[in-house]
Design an enzyme around this catalytic site. Structure first.
Site, PDB file in Angstrom:
ATOM      1  N   TYR A  34      -1.392  -0.929   3.757  1.00 15.20           N
ATOM      2  CA  TYR A  34      -0.064  -0.308   3.685  1.00 15.20           C
ATOM      3  C   TYR A  34       0.279   0.357   5.022  1.00 15.20           C
ATOM      4  O   TYR A  34       1.437   0.375   5.429  1.00 15.20           O
ATOM      5  CB  TYR A  34       0.001   0.684   2.519  1.00 15.20           C
ATOM      6  CG  TYR A  34      -0.265  -0.021   1.213  1.00 15.20           C
ATOM      7  CD1 TYR A  34       0.757  -0.702   0.552  1.00 15.20           C
ATOM      8  CD2 TYR A  34      -1.549  -0.090   0.683  1.00 15.20           C
ATOM      9  CE1 TYR A  34       0.506  -1.404  -0.614  1.00 15.20           C
ATOM     10  CE2 TYR A  34      -1.817  -0.789  -0.485  1.00 15.20           C
ATOM     11  CZ  TYR A  34      -0.791  -1.446  -1.129  1.00 15.20           C
ATOM     12  OH  TYR A  34      -1.045  -2.148  -2.269  1.00 15.20           O
TER      13      TYR A  34
ATOM     14  N   VAL B  58      -2.074   0.583  -5.234  1.00 19.29           N
ATOM     15  CA  VAL B  58      -1.872   1.014  -3.847  1.00 19.29           C
ATOM     16  C   VAL B  58      -3.059   1.818  -3.329  1.00 19.29           C
ATOM     17  O   VAL B  58      -3.825   2.370  -4.093  1.00 19.29           O
ATOM     18  CB  VAL B  58      -0.602   1.882  -3.709  1.00 19.29           C
ATOM     19  CG1 VAL B  58       0.625   1.073  -4.023  1.00 19.29           C
ATOM     20  CG2 VAL B  58      -0.680   3.101  -4.593  1.00 19.29           C
ATOM     21  N   CYS B  59      -3.159   1.902  -1.998  1.00 20.00           N
ATOM     22  CA  CYS B  59      -4.189   2.732  -1.384  1.00 20.00           C
ATOM     23  C   CYS B  59      -3.920   4.197  -1.653  1.00 20.00           C
ATOM     24  O   CYS B  59      -4.785   5.034  -1.468  1.00 20.00           O
ATOM     25  CB  CYS B  59      -4.231   2.523   0.118  1.00 20.00           C
ATOM     26  SG  CYS B  59      -4.851   0.913   0.573  1.00 20.00           S
ATOM     27  N   GLY B  60      -2.701   4.502  -2.026  1.00 18.63           N
ATOM     28  CA  GLY B  60      -2.368   5.874  -2.367  1.00 18.63           C
ATOM     29  C   GLY B  60      -2.850   6.237  -3.753  1.00 18.63           C
ATOM     30  O   GLY B  60      -2.505   7.283  -4.279  1.00 18.63           O
ATOM     31  N   ASP B  61      -3.653   5.374  -4.346  1.00 22.03           N
ATOM     32  CA  ASP B  61      -4.148   5.637  -5.683  1.00 22.03           C
ATOM     33  C   ASP B  61      -4.834   7.002  -5.752  1.00 22.03           C
ATOM     34  O   ASP B  61      -5.707   7.322  -4.950  1.00 22.03           O
ATOM     35  CB  ASP B  61      -5.135   4.545  -6.079  1.00 22.03           C
ATOM     36  CG  ASP B  61      -5.756   4.818  -7.414  1.00 22.03           C
ATOM     37  OD1 ASP B  61      -5.081   4.597  -8.419  1.00 22.03           O
ATOM     38  OD2 ASP B  61      -6.903   5.290  -7.448  1.00 22.03           O
TER      39      ASP B  61
END
Lengths: 179, 178
Positions: A34, B58-61
């Protein structure tokens, strides 16, 4: 409200004028896809904003998820010591698919870093700086990568060029009106 | 609400148990053959992180982020527990995939019962809200927070809450390099 706790200071990697009305801080991980998607977006945003924007990059390697993230950050910090941080930053984001040890050594050589400098970086010379970035990010409310802060306030909106420029321009105008 | 924030759905934080209330005890499966009770963790701070579902893409997990920050929580002697309405096998696969080093509890049967008792069940969706509770060593809630479901709250609120009653060990261990 999550706010950037460590203010932008001399240990930060900065592009753009110190007196720019808007400062955008990114907490990023070189292996995070991302962040990779956001990399060209932020380049374009910087181009469009010009001298109105100061951009800062801080390390937030999610090493549990991304095995190469810390070493990539170590390489970038070694490049910073040689005055070539942004070249390293760009090189890493443009080659996210190749961040293994051989690739990192190759990037180091391309950046003109000698073997001893790279070895010291990978042995942890800059780990305190990387830890400090990470820790400050956690305290500031970083909630994943990339996390963006606009004039100290976490931005949770969409990360496309148009949305970002709209918000940054609004903040710049407000800062200008207030000054 | 700041101008920098997108329009996010409003949640119902007024229903969540608030600071000062005794945390209801519960027992839930942590693995297919192990149960964990809140009372098992008494004597140390506990962070209960209710979240809607495993496999956030997402990496924002949130759970992956907390996994990375785990050493920082441990400096306070705090134990982190994730809770969702997913079943034990789903949790097991998720925890293995994300290399999580803390328990995920299955609030699966009766579905969402623990989330209901903490006031954070979302009946229409059949999942819990995204809610945090910091509980002290005596079992009293010291801080709670409900986020918009789509917004990962980060960890700053948890650490500020721990700061109010727990003393961290001196050595920094933020977790970046762990």
């Amino acid at each position: 409200m999550s706010r950037l706790t460590p203010a932008v200071g001399p240990s930060d990697h900065v592009q753009g004028p110190a007196n720019a009305p808007v400062t955008l801080v990114e907490y990023g991980d070189y292996e995070c896809p991302y962040c990779g998607e956001t990399y060209p977006v932020l380049k374009e945003v910087q181009r469009l904003m010009g001298d109105k924007l100061r951009f800062v990059f801080r390390n937030f390697p999610l090493s549990q998820m991304h095995p190469h993230a810390v070493r990539a950050a170590e390489l970038a910090e070694a490049a910073a010591a040689a005055g070539r941080f942004w070249e390293a930053h760009d090189l890493l984001y443009e080659h996210q698919d190749a961040l293994g040890n051989f690739s990192l050594m190759d990037y180091g050589a391309r950046l003109g870093l000698d073997a001893a400098a790279l070895e010291a970086a990978f042995a942890g010379r800059y780990d305190a700086k990387i830890e400090a970035d990470f820790s400050g990010g956690v305290r500031s409310g970083v909630n994943g990568t990339p996390s963006l802060f606009i004039n100290g306030q976490r931005y949770d909106g969409p990360r496309d060029v148009e949305s970002l420029v709209t918000v940054l321009e609004a903040v710049a105008s407000a800062a200008h009106a207030a000054s | 609400m700041s101008s920098l924030q997108p329009n996010l759905p409003v949640t119902e934080p007024e229903t969540a148990l608030a600071a000062g209330v005794r945390a209801p005890d519960f027992t839930l499966p942590a693995t297919p053959d192990q149960q964990l009770s809140l009372s098992d963790l008494s004597g140390q701070p506990v962070i209960l992180a209710f979240y809607p579902a495993d496999w956030s893409p997402v990496c924002g997990d949130q759970m992956a982020l907390y996994n990375q920050i785990l050493p920082e929580f441990h400096r306070y002697g705090a134990q982190l527990v994730g809770i969702s309405t997913d079943g034990v096998w789903c949790h097991a696969a998720f925890a293995q995939d994300r290399k999580l080093h803390f328990p995920l509890l299955a609030d699966f049967q009766p579905k969402g019962e623990v989330a209901r008792r903490y006031g954070v069940y979302r009946d229409h969706e059949g999942t819990s809200a995204r809610a945090l509770f910091v509980i002290d060593g005596t079992g009293v809630i010291r801080w709670s927070h409900v986020s918009p479901v789509g917004l990962n709250p980060g960890a700053d609120g948890i650490l500020d809450a721990l700061d109010a009653f727990a003393t961290p060990h001196a050595e920094p261990a933020s977790g970046a390099l762990s």
